[in-house]
Design a protein around this motif. Structure first.
Motif, PDB file in Angstrom:
ATOM      1  N   GLU A   1       0.802  -0.937  -0.062  1.00 25.99           N
ATOM      2  CA  GLU A   1      -0.111  -0.060   0.000  1.00 25.99           C
ATOM      3  C   GLU A   1       0.704   1.722  -0.365  1.00 25.99           C
ATOM      4  N   ILE A   2       1.845   1.362   0.741  1.00 25.98           N
ATOM      5  CA  ILE A   2       2.898   2.444   0.720  1.00 25.98           C
ATOM      6  C   ILE A   2       3.594   2.405  -0.639  1.00 25.98           C
ATOM      7  N   VAL A   3       3.988   1.829  -1.376  1.00 26.11           N
ATOM      8  CA  VAL A   3       4.477   1.902  -2.289  1.00 26.11           C
ATOM      9  C   VAL A   3       3.269   2.640  -3.930  1.00 26.11           C
ATOM     10  N   ALA A   4       2.046   1.833  -3.742  1.00 25.58           N
ATOM     11  CA  ALA A   4       1.420   2.287  -4.215  1.00 25.58           C
ATOM     12  C   ALA A   4       0.680   3.957  -3.463  1.00 25.58           C
ATOM     13  N   ARG A   5       0.789   4.194  -2.777  1.00 25.60           N
ATOM     14  CA  ARG A   5       0.340   5.787  -2.740  1.00 25.60           C
ATOM     15  C   ARG A   5       1.534   6.449  -3.229  1.00 25.60           C
ATOM     16  N   LYS A   6       2.688   5.799  -2.965  1.00 22.60           N
ATOM     17  CA  LYS A   6       3.987   7.068  -2.973  1.00 22.60           C
ATOM     18  C   LYS A   6       3.929   7.265  -5.121  1.00 22.60           C
ATOM     19  N   LYS A   7       3.177   6.637  -5.542  1.00 23.03           N
ATOM     20  CA  LYS A   7       3.410   5.927  -6.884  1.00 23.03           C
ATOM     21  C   LYS A   7       1.627   7.068  -6.972  1.00 23.03           C
ATOM     22  N   THR A   8       1.254   6.818  -6.941  1.00 25.44           N
ATOM     23  CA  THR A   8      -0.280   7.860  -6.849  1.00 25.44           C
ATOM     24  C   THR A   8       0.300   9.640  -6.571  1.00 25.44           C
ATOM     25  N   GLU A   9       0.974   9.421  -5.600  1.00 22.06           N
ATOM     26  CA  GLU A   9       1.067  11.018  -5.202  1.00 22.06           C
ATOM     27  C   GLU A   9       1.712  11.387  -6.113  1.00 22.06           C
ATOM     28  N   ALA A  10       3.182  11.353  -6.961  1.00 20.70           N
ATOM     29  CA  ALA A  10       3.470  11.434  -7.283  1.00 20.70           C
ATOM     30  C   ALA A  10       3.114  12.407  -9.134  1.00 20.70           C
ATOM     31  N   GLU A  11       2.148  11.273  -9.343  1.00 19.06           N
ATOM     32  CA  GLU A  11       1.679  10.836 -10.586  1.00 19.06           C
ATOM     33  C   GLU A  11       0.578  12.329 -10.412  1.00 19.06           C
ATOM     34  N   TYR A  12      -0.150  12.767  -9.194  1.00 20.15           N
ATOM     35  CA  TYR A  12      -0.596  13.617  -8.862  1.00 20.15           C
ATOM     36  C   TYR A  12      -0.169  14.980  -9.154  1.00 20.15           C
ATOM     37  N   GLY A  13       1.086  15.115  -8.161  1.00 16.64           N
ATOM     38  CA  GLY A  13       2.011  16.368  -8.092  1.00 16.64           C
ATOM     39  C   GLY A  13       1.961  16.860  -9.648  1.00 16.64           C
ATOM     40  N   GLN A  14       3.045  15.822 -10.308  1.00 17.65           N
ATOM     41  CA  GLN A  14       3.243  16.655 -12.007  1.00 17.65           C
ATOM     42  C   GLN A  14       2.044  16.987 -12.983  1.00 17.65           C
ATOM     43  N   THR A  15       0.931  15.996 -12.497  1.00 18.77           N
ATOM     44  CA  THR A  15      -0.864  16.851 -12.679  1.00 18.77           C
ATOM     45  C   THR A  15      -0.839  18.019 -12.063  1.00 18.77           C
ATOM     46  N   PHE A  16      -0.766  18.329 -11.592  1.00 18.67           N
ATOM     47  CA  PHE A  16      -0.828  20.007 -10.445  1.00 18.67           C
ATOM     48  C   PHE A  16       0.053  20.502 -10.716  1.00 18.67           C
ATOM     49  N   ASP A  17       1.326  20.739 -10.870  1.00 22.21           N
ATOM     50  CA  ASP A  17       1.712  21.483 -10.972  1.00 22.21           C
ATOM     51  C   ASP A  17       2.478  22.089 -12.195  1.00 22.21           C
ATOM     52  N   LEU A  18       2.089  20.955 -13.474  1.00 23.31           N
ATOM     53  CA  LEU A  18       2.044  20.926 -14.882  1.00 23.31           C
ATOM     54  C   LEU A  18       0.688  22.175 -15.556  1.00 23.31           C
ATOM     55  N   SER A  19      -0.190  21.339 -14.828  1.00 25.29           N
ATOM     56  CA  SER A  19      -1.948  21.804 -15.091  1.00 25.29           C
ATOM     57  C   SER A  19      -1.651  23.400 -16.464  1.00 25.29           C
ATOM     58  N   SER A  20      -2.296  23.379 -16.963  1.00 21.57           N
ATOM     59  CA  SER A  20      -1.793  24.422 -17.945  1.00 21.57           C
ATOM     60  C   SER A  20      -4.029  25.479 -17.521  1.00 21.57           C
ATOM     61  N   ARG A  21      -4.081  25.094 -16.258  1.00 22.53           N
ATOM     62  CA  ARG A  21      -5.273  25.716 -15.982  1.00 22.53           C
ATOM     63  C   ARG A  21      -4.330  26.441 -13.870  1.00 22.53           C
ATOM     64  N   ALA A  22      -5.667  27.543 -13.458  1.00 22.71           N
ATOM     65  CA  ALA A  22      -4.687  27.825 -12.755  1.00 22.71           C
ATOM     66  C   ALA A  22      -5.277  26.998 -11.760  1.00 22.71           C
ATOM     67  N   MET A  23      -5.007  26.552 -10.127  1.00 20.65           N
ATOM     68  CA  MET A  23      -5.693  25.671  -9.232  1.00 20.65           C
ATOM     69  C   MET A  23      -4.585  25.470  -8.623  1.00 20.65           C
ATOM     70  N   ALA A  24      -5.551  25.450  -6.916  1.00 22.60           N
ATOM     71  CA  ALA A  24      -4.514  25.233  -5.702  1.00 22.60           C
ATOM     72  C   ALA A  24      -5.668  24.517  -4.658  1.00 22.60           C
ATOM     73  N   GLN A  25      -5.034  24.424  -3.558  1.00 26.81           N
ATOM     74  CA  GLN A  25      -5.541  23.485  -2.821  1.00 26.81           C
ATOM     75  C   GLN A  25      -5.917  23.959  -1.614  1.00 26.81           C
ATOM     76  N   THR A  26      -6.837  23.976  -0.313  1.00 23.43           N
ATOM     77  CA  THR A  26      -7.183  25.255   0.422  1.00 23.43           C
ATOM     78  C   THR A  26      -7.765  23.888   1.440  1.00 23.43           C
ATOM     79  N   ALA A  27      -7.528  25.251   2.715  1.00 22.83           N
ATOM     80  CA  ALA A  27      -7.793  24.419   4.162  1.00 22.83           C
ATOM     81  C   ALA A  27      -9.145  24.042   4.320  1.00 22.83           C
ATOM     82  N   PRO A  28     -10.295  23.220   4.476  1.00 23.75           N
ATOM     83  CA  PRO A  28     -11.629  23.432   4.266  1.00 23.75           C
ATOM     84  C   PRO A  28     -12.566  24.046   4.943  1.00 23.75           C
ATOM     85  N   LYS A  29     -11.804  24.268   6.411  1.00 23.33           N
ATOM     86  CA  LYS A  29     -12.430  25.067   7.313  1.00 23.33           C
ATOM     87  C   LYS A  29     -11.752  26.581   7.505  1.00 23.33           C
ATOM     88  N   THR A  30     -10.461  26.469   7.171  1.00 21.35           N
ATOM     89  CA  THR A  30      -9.884  28.086   6.993  1.00 21.35           C
ATOM     90  C   THR A  30      -9.807  28.900   6.226  1.00 21.35           C
TER      91      THR A  30
END
Length: 785
Positions: free
Chosen positions: A404-433
């Motif tokens: 499970e640890i190996v699979a999670r690290k792989k998914t996180e790496a793929e999501y990080g590349q998609t987020f950083d290289l996206s042609s659209r402005a993207m952000a992650q926000t804390a839901p409460k604050t």
């Protein structure tokens, strides 16, 4: 600090033992406590019942005595005309009934016989009032137990009349035996109550009323003798919330500022526990009638229980309230529970020590596996060496966890590349604050902030101040569903305002709790601008179409009306010439024909001015006297005002001439006057007047038209085309008037601060320059229709 598995097992075993023992102890305690409280409730209820029956038994002889005396008098056995016989009878009744404080008989003619116990020169005192031929005689007698006279005294100052007393009036109205509310007797200063029974004539009328005063102090003495637990007490509360009986009778009196002694209300009662228990009654017990009430409350750090019984009966709307400390009934149970808890703790400690040894044996292979894993991580041993024996379940769980640890690290790496290289402005926000947790490069490019700026910012910091009221910091976590979309304005770092389309997805954990929101931003500033431009062009086209249609209608109407008006003017001129040739000419006829000719010429001027206004003809600017124009406009509207019962007043003094299109200004004044007259005429108002005021102000001439009508409906948008409150109106009058005034270099508005009706104001410039320059400027300011 990490806890070993062996300690967990030992503590868990001991804890289970402790929980099991405590469960038994508390279950037994709760069951016993409930039984004891139910028993206490029955005891308190019995106390209330006993107090109720005692009160009814204590007061019952009063009803019998009063009704007996009334019956004897009605049957003429006891004659009301023989006051001495009445005195002896009441004396015997008072003597044999110790709870009676006084007996008396008031007659319809004002006569009165009063017998009471006394502490003066004799144990009994009588007052007899006789009324004969309008003369009153009041005499007091002091008697011994054998009715022998000790002394007497005539009281010429006595003005007592039984017919004015509450007990007499209530019995006379009810025609039956009545009880008064308990009160403090004036003479004895003791709590008491009065019962009154009417004495009727054969025809059904009332000949007199028999009254009985009863001191109820003995009820408090009875309550003081009751034993309710160790320190419990019972009290009796009247229907109005007054405390009328209590073990401590000294608490039953309170004195007002005027010296009146009365019963205290439960909300001001000096027994703090009783006040805490029953002050919820407020100013009466009507809300609690018809049911018994049992409750618990805290006072002074101690728990009490209380009952509130039903009212005694309809004649005596009293209720018995009882309270007692809870410990008086369950104190022994609580002491036993404490002992049981300590026994349970000792058993848990002993079983925990035994369980620790067992846990150490169970935990030994697990500890060996953990040590081997740590040595492999440090490189001290080879991972290919055989693993120590351990539990099969633990080995399988470890292997699954690594996968499970190996699979999670792989998914996180793929999501990080998609987020950083996206042609659209993207952000992650804390839901409460609303904190910005992570943003990509496109986000920084869109907002103008770099990564260092964003780390200390919230999502709402980017929003335009006017839009922040719609977006709270926890907007994404409180919005319905997991996905949201909204449009909002952002303020870039350089201060520029941009329109943004926001799409957000709320990410939740396996429990459904919000983790963070993924926000995608799109710049829609240009598309918003295009939409506004299209909407503005659409409004301009509609306005142009309406203005063109109105212009065609006005031009045609002006053309058609000019010819008949010219014919009228010519005919009137001919008629005047004929009159000149006549010898005797009636003055009234000449004035009428002259007026008709002037008005036809004026109508033609108005039509020509209207055509010139439609054709943007500003060449008809002239200097004229505004006061004279206002007076002419008033005369034109006066017939309508007279018919509607409205008076028009004009206030103009020392005004300079103005330079404007005289016909257009007249049209504005006439339109405002007619609007005011119609507004007053359609309503039945006491004040029915319209006032026109003109004055020079700051280089301009200000004209005000105000009325005493109903005012302006707040929902009406004044000066908007096709907006009207008249059933047959077109909604063009005020709009055209404002356009005319602005075309003449002035302003027209409605004064919203005037609340006694409606007030419209307009200004015209006072000429300081040549007429030609002012004409050119007015032509430039005139709007398109």
């Amino acid at each position: 600090m990490k806890i070993s598995l062996g300690a967990v097992l030992a503590i868990g075993l001991a804890g289970l033992q402790l929980v099991a023992v405590l469960a038994v102890v508390f279950t037994s305690y709760v069951t016993s406590e409930r039984a004891m409280l139910n028993h206490a409730r029955l005891i308190l209820g019995d106390v209330g019942t006993n107090a109720t029956e005692h009160s009814k038994g204590f007061l019952h002889p009063a009803r019998s005595a009063a009704e007996f005396a009334a019956g004897l008098s009605e049957m003429r056995i006891l004659g009301s005309d023989n006051l001495q016989l009445l005195e002896r009878f009441l004396f015997q009744q008072l003597k044999v009934t110790p709870q009676f404080s006084a007996l008396y008989f008031g007659l319809e003619d004002g006569c009165f016989v009063f017998v009471m116990r006394d502490s003066g020169p004799a144990p009994y005192r009588t007052k007899i009032i006789t009324v004969k031929d309008g003369k009153r005689h009041s005499e007091h007698f002091w008697r011994n137990d054998d009715f022998s006279l000790v002394t007497s005294k005539v009281d010429p100052t006595d003005t007592f009349d039984p017919r004015d007393r509450n007990w007499y009036q209530r019995a006379e109205m009810a025609l039956t035996t009545v009880w008064t509310d308990p009160y403090i007797f004036f003479t004895a200063q003791q709590p008491g109550i009065t019962l009154a029974a009417p004495v009727r004539n054969p025809d059904g009328g009332v000949r007199g009323v028999v009254g009985v005063d009863i001191e109820i102090s003995s009820i408090s003495e009875f309550l003081a003798q009751l034993r309710i637990g160790e320190t419990g007490k019972a009290l009796i509360i009247n229907h109005n919330g007054d405390v009328i009986a209590h073990p401590n009778s000294e608490l039953l009196k309170t004195q007002d500022q005027d010296g009146t002694v009365r019963f205290p209300n439960i909300r001001e009662f000096d027994d703090g526990i009783a006040r805490e228990a029953f002050s919820w009654l407020g100013s009466g017990i009507e809300a609690a009638q018809g049911r018994e009430r049992f409750s618990k409350f805290e006072y002074g750090g101690e728990t009490y229980i209380s009952t509130f019984t039903q009212i005694i009966d309809d004649d005596l709307p009293w209720t018995v309230a009882v309270y007692a400390p809870e410990l008086d009934f369950i104190g022994g149970l609580k002491d036993n529970r404490t002992t049981s808890i300590w026994i349970a703790v000792m058993v848990a400690i002993l079983t925990g020590v035994a369980g620790l040894a067992l846990a150490n044996y169970i935990h030994r292979p697990v500890r060996a596996f953990a040590i081997r894993s740590a040595l492999i991580a440090q490189g001290e041993i080879d991972a290919t060496e055989p693993a120590p024996k351990t539990y099969k379940e633990l080995a399988n769980a470890n292997e699954t966890l690594m996968q499970e640890i190996v699979a999670r690290k792989k998914t996180e790496a793929e999501y990080g590349q998609t987020f950083d290289l996206s042609s659209r402005a993207m952000a992650q926000t804390a839901p409460k604050t609303g904190d910005l947790l992570k943003v990509n490069a496109k986000f920084c490019e869109l907002t103008g902030y770099d990564l260092r700026d964003v780390k200390a910012m919230h999502y709402t910091d980017l929003i335009h101040p006017d839009d922040r009221s719609h977006i709270s910091p926890d907007f994404f976590s409180t919005s319905d569903g997991s996905a949201t979309r909204h449009d909002v304005r952002f303020i870039r770092k350089d201060g520029q305002t941009i329109d943004i389309a926001v799409n957000a997805i709320l990410i939740r954990d396996y429990n459904g709790d919000p983790l963070h929101a993924v926000v995608t931003l799109d710049d829609i500033t240009e598309s918003k601008a295009r939409e506004k431009q299209i909407a503005r062009l659409n409004r301009d086209l509609i306005h142009l179409s309406r203005g063109h249609t109105l212009g065609q209608m006005a031009a045609g109407l002006a053309h058609e009306l000019n010819q008949p008006l010219a014919a009228i003017a010519q005919n009137m001129d001919s008629a005047l010439l004929i009159l000149e040739s006549m010898k005797e000419i009636p003055v009234e006829l000449r004035e009428i024909l002259t007026e008709v000719e002037q008005q036809s010429i004026r109508a033609g001027d108005i039509i020509r001015a209207l055509r010139g206004f439609i054709m943007k003809d500003a060449s008809n600017f002239t200097k004229f006297d505004i006061a004279e124009l206002i007076e002419q406009s008033r005369r034109l509207v006066q017939p309508e005002a007279t018919e509607a019962g409205v008076s028009i007043r004009v206030q103009t003094n020392g005004l300079p001439p103005v330079s404007a299109n005289r016909i257009q200004i007249a049209q504005v004044i006439v339109n405002l006057l007619r609007n005011a007259v119609e507004a007053i005429g359609e309503n039945n108002l006491a004040n029915r007047s319209v006032t026109v005021t003109a004055r020079q102000q700051d280089g301009t001439l200000a004209v005000t038209v105000e009325d005493d009508g109903p005012g302006i409906d707040p929902g009406i948008e004044l000066f908007s085309e096709f907006e009207t409150t008249k059933p047959n109106g077109m909604g063009l009058g005020l709009s055209i008037c404002r356009t005319m005034i602005e075309a003449n270099g002035g302003k027209l508005w409605q004064d919203a601060t005037y609340t006694d009706g409606a007030r419209f104001c307009f200004t015209l410039p006072v000429p300081q320059r040549g007429i030609g320059e002012l004409t050119n400027e007015c032509d430039r300011l005139a709007p398109d229709l």
